[in-house]
Design a protein around this motif. Structure first.
Motif, mmCIF file in Angstrom:
data_model
loop_
_atom_site.group_PDB
_atom_site.id
_atom_site.type_symbol
_atom_site.label_atom_id
_atom_site.label_comp_id
_atom_site.label_asym_id
_atom_site.label_seq_id
_atom_site.Cartn_x
_atom_site.Cartn_y
_atom_site.Cartn_z
ATOM 1 N N UNK A 252 -7.604 9.004 0.373
ATOM 2 C CA UNK A 252 -8.497 8.112 -0.372
ATOM 3 C C UNK A 252 -8.358 6.647 0.047
ATOM 4 N N UNK A 253 -7.127 6.222 0.249
ATOM 5 C CA UNK A 253 -6.899 4.787 0.454
ATOM 6 C C UNK A 253 -6.004 4.484 1.652
ATOM 7 N N UNK A 254 -5.775 5.480 2.491
ATOM 8 C CA UNK A 254 -4.899 5.295 3.635
ATOM 9 C C UNK A 254 -5.613 4.868 4.898
ATOM 10 N N UNK A 255 -4.819 4.693 5.945
ATOM 11 C CA UNK A 255 -5.276 4.174 7.220
ATOM 12 C C UNK A 255 -6.250 5.102 7.937
ATOM 13 N N UNK A 256 -7.062 4.537 8.801
ATOM 14 C CA UNK A 256 -7.923 5.342 9.659
ATOM 15 C C UNK A 256 -7.041 6.137 10.623
ATOM 16 N N UNK A 257 -7.472 7.366 10.908
ATOM 17 C CA UNK A 257 -6.706 8.204 11.838
ATOM 18 C C UNK A 257 -5.362 8.632 11.301
ATOM 19 N N UNK A 258 -5.249 8.805 9.987
ATOM 20 C CA UNK A 258 -3.965 9.118 9.354
ATOM 21 C C UNK A 258 -3.279 10.365 9.914
ATOM 22 N N UNK A 259 -4.004 11.443 10.270
ATOM 23 C CA UNK A 259 -3.309 12.629 10.776
ATOM 24 C C UNK A 259 -2.552 12.392 12.089
ATOM 25 N N UNK A 260 -2.877 11.305 12.781
ATOM 26 C CA UNK A 260 -2.179 10.981 14.025
ATOM 27 C C UNK A 260 -1.304 9.734 13.884
ATOM 28 N N UNK A 261 -1.190 9.215 12.687
ATOM 29 C CA UNK A 261 -0.452 7.972 12.477
ATOM 30 C C UNK A 261 1.007 8.225 12.146
ATOM 31 N N UNK A 262 1.888 7.638 12.944
ATOM 32 C CA UNK A 262 3.315 7.679 12.680
ATOM 33 C C UNK A 262 3.824 6.272 12.432
ATOM 34 N N UNK A 266 1.424 2.803 12.046
ATOM 35 C CA UNK A 266 1.414 2.062 10.781
ATOM 36 C C UNK A 266 1.913 0.628 10.978
ATOM 37 N N UNK A 267 2.897 0.449 11.833
ATOM 38 C CA UNK A 267 3.362 -0.897 12.139
ATOM 39 C C UNK A 267 2.232 -1.724 12.738
ATOM 40 N N UNK A 268 1.522 -1.140 13.670
ATOM 41 C CA UNK A 268 0.352 -1.800 14.253
ATOM 42 C C UNK A 268 -0.660 -2.183 13.184
ATOM 43 N N UNK A 269 -0.947 -1.242 12.296
ATOM 44 C CA UNK A 269 -1.978 -1.465 11.283
ATOM 45 C C UNK A 269 -1.617 -2.607 10.336
#
Length: 454
Positions: A252-262, A266-269
């Motif tokens: 609902x409120x997480x980053x784009x591309x969450x299934x590939x985000x480690x 997330x640090x980048x985001x």
């Protein structure tokens, strides 16, 4: 961890690479000794985290210059490096003398006789100051009274958030947030700036990726992988509630591309203003507060969110282990003593900035006025998180094995990875949480069968 501008793997495709620092000689090829003829040399296999990349850049001009020992680095992403370390150490191939291992692998590797004991070195090398290592980390790297690894840095987990975004939206971060409060804040911060989502949570498959933060949520919401009698609990109501909460929040409120985000994504985001909050490792703060970070000075740090427990932060260390088959154990120790020593922290502080010191391992770090002044935004929060972590009792019920974000058994590498694939699929919307956990329960029951009744 450091900004993307300093990450070699940000400049290259995200595949398994052997990365050679520009200040170092070329990486060695396959083979046991990996040295230049007539000189001392060791091969080091390590994860591609920014602290390690800083180390790589500093080694030739400092460690090699003073000792004459050439260090051949092979640097890989986390999932890849774990596989390669396991392959080399389990076979005792001896290709690598030193590798980055964690407090999960260390007791298992030591039990299997894959690691060389470092105890004698710690006693003879008084300058290393073994008694300065934080007790919880030292204990986690000890097996049968022998020290088998030394921490490069230690970490717990906490919640990072944009203070300026919260102020602009009239939001207040509680001193000790609950997960329900965090979910509410994520909803309100979603869209606070153009393209900004409320929170970043790992969704990338891997027992050390999505499973790490998810398991801390499971713990504080009353769940566990196994009960004290080794009965699998992966599709229990508490485990299901926590997983559904995590998946719903990131969808609902997480980053784009969450299934590939480690961790890296997330640090980048957070650095790039794509998310307002991030729950993850305390070690990230050093990069976020670095001089060249676009969010330096804009962040607040809160304890790991809770539900039924008083604390929920994990305990983890990337540490140096020496392969038992290594023929260069004395040189390997010299490297470890330098890389994990107080002198190296001083070197990083003076040359790269105190916020980039690989901290979280030594008591003296938190009484160093230079470090405390530079890391004032997060030093106390990190120290508090490390002190609150309790690997033997992280939830609301007894556990059959230690670990906060993992279960301290050899089978967890495969189990956690397979379960993580199910969870990542749920985050991607390809399966339901209940289906993912029912499939995962069967995997956990097979593991439990090896231990139940023993």
């Amino acid at each position: 961890m450091t900004p993307r501008t300093r990450r070699l793997h940000h400049l290259l495709p995200p595949v398994a690479l052997a990365v050679c620092g520009t200040l170092l000689a070329a990486c060695s090829g396959a083979g046991g000794s990996g040295g230049s003829s007539g000189g001392h040399s060791i091969n080091v296999l390590m994860v591609n985290n920014p602290q390690m990349e800083d180390l790589q850049k500093l080694t030739a001009a400092n460690f090699t210059k003073s000792t004459g020992i050439k260090v051949n680095f092979t640097v890989l992403p986390e999932n890849d490096v774990r596989d390669k370390i396991t392959q080399d150490f389990s076979s005792q191939a001896g290709q690598y003398d030193v590798a980055t291992i964690s407090n999960y692998e260390t007791p298992i590797y030591a039990k299997n006789n894959w690691l060389a004991s470092l105890t004698a070195h710690t006693k003879s090398d008084t300058g290393f100051a073994q008694n300065d290592i934080l007790p919880a980390l030292q204990q986690s790297l000890t097996y049968n009274g022998q020290i088998y690894a030394e921490p490069f840095y230690g970490e717990s987990s906490f919640l990072m958030y944009r203070k300026d975004v919260f102020a602009a939206k009239g939001l207040t971060m509680p001193a000790n947030p609950t997960w329900d409060q965090v979910a509410d804040l994520a909803a309100k911060a979603d869209g606070a700036q153009s393209g900004m989502k409320g929170i970043c949570l790992r969704g990338q498959p891997g027992w050390g990726e999505v499973i790490a933060p998810l398991t801390t949520v499971v713990n504080t919401m009353g769940g566990t992988w196994f009960d004290k009698d080794w009965k699998a609990q992966v599709n229990s109501p508490a485990f299901t509630k926590a997983t559904q909460f995590y998946v719903d929040l990131v969808r609902k409120h997480g980053e784009a591309g969450a299934p590939q985000a480690g961790f890296t994504e997330c640090l980048n985001d957070l650095e790039q203003g794509k998310v307002a909050m991030w729950y993850d490792a305390t070690s990230a703060a050093g990069s976020l507060e670095a001089k060249d970070s676009p969010v330096a000075g804009k962040l607040g740090y809160a304890p790991a969110p809770v539900d039924q427990t008083k604390s929920s932060g994990w305990l983890y260390t990337w540490a140096w282990g020496v392969q038992k088959a290594s023929k260069h154990q004395d040189d390997a120790w010299k490297f470890i003593s330098w890389a994990s020593g107080k002198g190296y922290e001083e070197l990083v502080g003076k040359q790269l900035g105190w916020s980039r010191v690989p901290a979280g391992k030594r008591t003296s770090t938190y009484s160093n006025p230079d470090y405390v002044a530079s890391a004032s935004a997060f030093a106390k929060a990190t120290e508090t998180a490390l002190e609150a972590a309790n690997p033997s009792n992280p939830g609301v019920q007894p556990r059959p094995a230690p670990g906060i974000q993992f279960v301290g058994i050899p089978e967890f590498t495969d189990l956690g990875t397979q379960v993580s694939q199910q969870i990542s699929s749920a985050i991607a919307g390809q399966t339901s949480v209940s289906s993912a956990l029912d499939a995962s329960q069967k995997l956990a029951e097979k593991v439990a069968g090896k231990y139940a009744g023993n």
